[in-house]
Design a protein around this motif. Structure first.
Motif, short mmCIF file in Angstrom:
data_model
loop_
_atom_site.label_atom_id
_atom_site.label_comp_id
_atom_site.label_asym_id
_atom_site.label_seq_id
_atom_site.Cartn_x
_atom_site.Cartn_y
_atom_site.Cartn_z
N TYR A 119 106.51 8.26 32.61
CA TYR A 119 107.65 8.75 31.38
C TYR A 119 107.79 10.15 32.11
CZ TYR A 119 109.45 11.12 27.62
OH TYR A 119 110.41 11.46 26.65
N SER A 122 109.03 8.29 35.98
CA SER A 122 110.22 7.81 36.10
C SER A 122 110.18 6.47 36.37
CB SER A 122 112.24 8.67 36.61
OG SER A 122 112.41 9.68 36.23
N THR A 155 107.00 7.83 25.52
CA THR A 155 107.36 6.45 26.02
C THR A 155 109.01 7.01 25.91
OG1 THR A 155 106.78 5.96 23.92
CG2 THR A 155 105.81 5.41 26.03
N LYS A 156 109.92 6.08 26.48
CA LYS A 156 111.83 5.15 25.87
C LYS A 156 111.61 4.90 24.10
CE LYS A 156 114.88 5.33 28.63
NZ LYS A 156 115.28 4.80 29.81
N HIS A 157 110.35 4.02 24.39
CA HIS A 157 110.21 3.17 23.29
C HIS A 157 109.89 2.74 22.78
CE1 HIS A 157 112.70 2.71 19.64
NE2 HIS A 157 112.35 1.44 19.58
N GLY A 184 111.62 4.42 32.48
CA GLY A 184 110.44 4.92 32.31
C GLY A 184 109.64 4.07 31.10
N TYR A 212 121.52 3.11 22.21
CA TYR A 212 120.83 3.70 23.45
C TYR A 212 122.49 2.18 24.53
CZ TYR A 212 118.41 2.88 28.14
OH TYR A 212 117.68 3.31 28.78
N ASP A 333 119.61 12.05 33.13
CA ASP A 333 119.10 12.26 32.06
C ASP A 333 119.94 13.19 32.13
OD1 ASP A 333 116.92 12.89 29.33
OD2 ASP A 333 115.58 12.67 30.82
#
Length: 480
Positions: A119, A122, A155-157, A184, A212, A333
Motif C-alpha cells: 500500500y 504502490s 488496502t485500496k479495497h 496497490g 472509482y 494520487d
C-alpha cells in the motif's frame, strides 16, 4: 469449532476444459462449478500465471482445482508473510498484478505486513484469503479473524464474498482496482462454505464501480502553468519518485530531460528511472544521497516533483528543505499533493501522461523562444558532482569492504541483472554503489522498509544480522 457441512471435493466435479470455458465465455453462458473452481477459472481468465501461498483449512478447497490448473503455478512459501512479499517482488519485476493466498485467522493476519508495504509503495497485488464458514462468522470461531476489517486502512479495497456467483466479478474488480490509478493491494476474503458450494461461473463479468474513477489525464491549464514556471526558472531540478517507474514512463522521462536539459535526482524507489550514466543525473537525494543531489535540491528555485511524495528521508526538516524553490507536484494520487510540501502548481495524473503533455508544452515554448537558460546552473551542479563523488574508504587492514563487494557484484552482473535488497545499511550501499541503467532493475521496500526478514533456524534461536538491520547483510543479483 468443527465444520459439519458436507465437503464437496472438486475432484467429484471436474472443472470445465479451457476450450469449454472459452466457448461459453463467447456465448456468455454460465457453467456450473464449485466456488473454488470459479476462483481458479477467474484467475486463469485474468491471465495469472503464478500464485504464492500456503494451504490451510479454510483455503484448502481452492487447492484442488489449483492443482488441476494447467495455467496457474503455485509456489509454496515457508510463511504467509513471505507469500505477500513474493507477490510484491513479482509485481515489481513483471509489471503484472502479484497474487498471494492464505488461510483464515493467523494465516490471513500474516499478510498484513506485506499488504501495508504494498500500500505504501504502490505495488499492485491481490491477496486471497480463506474465511471460516459463513454461519460461524462473528462467533469467535476457531481461527476466525475479521481480515477485511483489519486490512481496510492498508488496502485500496477489501472484499468479503458471500455468494459464490459473485466470485468472477469480485476477482475482476480486484485486479482492476489493484492495477489502475495509484497501484496497490486488494484483499478478497472467501468463506470455506462458499468455496465448497455449487455455483455458476460466467466470464467476462460486468464491472460497475461508480465511486472509482481515478484521474489519469492531467488538466491542460495546470500543464501550461507548469511550463510557464519551467521557462521562468533559473535553477530547476527534476525530483523523480517511484511513480515514474510504476507508470512505465522512464523513456518519456529521458526524452523530457534531454529536451529541457534540467538536472535530475532519483529517489530510492526510482533508481533506474533515468540511467545513472546520464550526464544530467545527480544520483539519489536525501540522508543517504549524493552531495550533488542534496545540494541541487537545496539550491534550486523550482522543484518538478514527478511521482514523489516528499518523504522525510529526502526532505529532513520540511521547514528548511529547498527554502527558495517553487514546487510543481505531479502525482496520480491527489492525496499526496501538498500533503508534506505545498505545491505551487498541483497536477493530478498518471506520470506517463503528465510527462508527455509537459514535454509538448515545453517544446512549444522552446519553439517560440520562451525556453529557460540553465547553462550556468548545469555547470554548478556538474561541479558538485565531480568534486563530491559518492565513495567509500577501504579498510586499513586490507579486508574487503561491503561497498566494494557490492560494487564488484554490480560490475559482474551488469545492467541486465535484477538487484534485490532487504532493508538496512546494505540496502543503501546497494542503491549507491550499483549502477542502474534501466527501470525495474532495483527491487526493494521504501516507505515501510520491510521486505527481508531475519532467518530462523528451526531448531534454535533467531540468527543475528551482521549489520544489525532487519535484513540480510548483502544484496543479491539475479539475471533475468
Amino acid at each position: 469449532m468443527s465444520d459439519t457441512r458436507p465437503a464437496t471435493p472438486a475432484a467429484l466435479h471436474p472443472a470445465p476444459s479451457p476450450a469449454q470455458v472459452a466457448q461459453q465465455a463467447r456465448a456468455r453462458t454460465p457453467v456450473e462449478v464449485t466456488g473454488a473452481q470459479s476462483l481458479v477459472l477467474s484467475l486463469e481468465a485474468m491471465e495469472v500465471d503464478t500464485v504464492f501461498g500456503i494451504p490451510g483449512g479454510t483455503i484448502l478447497p481452492a487447492y484442488d482445482p489449483l492443482l488441476d490448473s494447467a495455467k496457474v503455478r503455485h509456489i509454496l512459501v515457508r510463511h504467509e508473510q513471505g507469500a505477500g512479499h513474493a507477490a510484491e517482488g513479482y509485481a515489481a519485476a513483471t509489471g503484472k498484478v502479484g497474487v498471494c493466498m492464505a488461510t483464515s485467522g493467523p494465516g490471513a493476519t500474516n499478510l498484513v505486513t506485506p499488504l501495508a508495504d504494498a500500500y505504501m509503495d504502490s505495488v499492485p497485488i491481490v491477496a486471497i484469503t480463506g474465511q471460516v464458514v459463513s454461519s460461524a462468522i462473528g462467533t469467535d470461531a476457531f481461527q476466525e479473524a475479521d481480515i477485511r476489517g483489519i486490512t481496510m486502512p492498508i488496502t485500496k479495497h477489501s472484499y468479503l464474498v458471500t455468494d459464490g456467483a459473485d466470485i468472477p466479478r469480485v476477482i475482476a474488480e480486484a485486479f482492476h482496482i489493484a492495477s489502475t490509478g495509484r497501484p496497490g493491494p486488494v484483499l478478497v476474503d472467501i468463506p470455506k462454505d462458499i468455496l465448497q458450494a455449487r455455483t455458476t461461473f460466467s466470464w467476462p463479468p460486468k464491472i460497475a464501480l461508480p465511486g472509482y474513477h481515478p484521474v489519469t489525464r492531467p488538466h491542460g491549464k495546470q500543464i501550461r502553468e507548469a511550463a510557464r514556471l519551467i521557462a521562468a526558472a533559473e535553477r530547476p531540478i527534476l525530483y523523480v519518485g517511484g511513480g515514474v517507474i510504476r507508470a512505465r514512463a522512464s523513456e518519456e522521462l529521458r526524452r523530457f530531460v534531454e529536451l529541457t536539459q534540467i538536472p535530475v535526482v532519483t529517489t530510492l524507489m526510482a533508481r533506474g528511472a533515468l540511467p545513472d550514466s546520464h550526464p544530467l543525473h545527480l544520483g539519489m537525494p536525501g540522508m543517504h544521497g549524493s552531495v550533488a543531489a542534496v545540494t541541487g535540491l537545496q539550491k534550486s528555485d523550482l522543484i518538478i516533483a514527478l511521482g514523489a511524495r516528499f518523504d522525510d528521508r529526502v526532505t529532513g526538516q520540511l521547514s528548511t528543505f529547498a527554502p527558495e524553490a517553487k514546487v510543481i507536484h505531479a502525482d496520480i494520487d491527489p492525496a499526496e499533493i501538498s500533503k508534506n510540501r505545498k505545491a505551487d502548481v498541483p497536477i493530478v495524473g498518471d506520470c506517463l501522461a503528465v510527462i508527455t503533455d509537459l514535454a509538448e508544452a515545453v517544446d512549444a515554448d522552446l519553439e517560440a523562444g520562451r525556453g529557460g537558460d540553465y547553462a550556468g546552473w548545469r555547470e554548478r551542479v556538474a561541479g558538485w558532482k565531480e568534486t563530491f563523488p559518492v565513495g567509500y574508504t577501504a579498510p586499513e587492514d586490507g579486508t574487503l569492504s561491503p561497498q566494494l563487494v557490492i560494487e564488484r557484484l554490480g560490475a559482474i552482473a551488469g545492467p541486465e541483472a535484477v538487484y534485490v535488497a532487504g532493508v538496512g545499511q546494505h540496502q543503501m550501499w546497494a542503491a549507491q554503489f550499483v549502477q542502474y541503467e534501466r527501470p525495474n532493475s532495483w527491487l526493494n521496500s521504501g516507505a515501510s522498509a520491510r521486505w527481508a526478514t531475519r532467518s530462523r533456524r528451526p531448531w534454535g534461536p533467531r540468527s543475528a544480522s551482521p549489520t544489525g538491520s532487519c535484513g540480510p547483510s548483502t544484496a543479491t543479483a539475479a539475471s533475468r
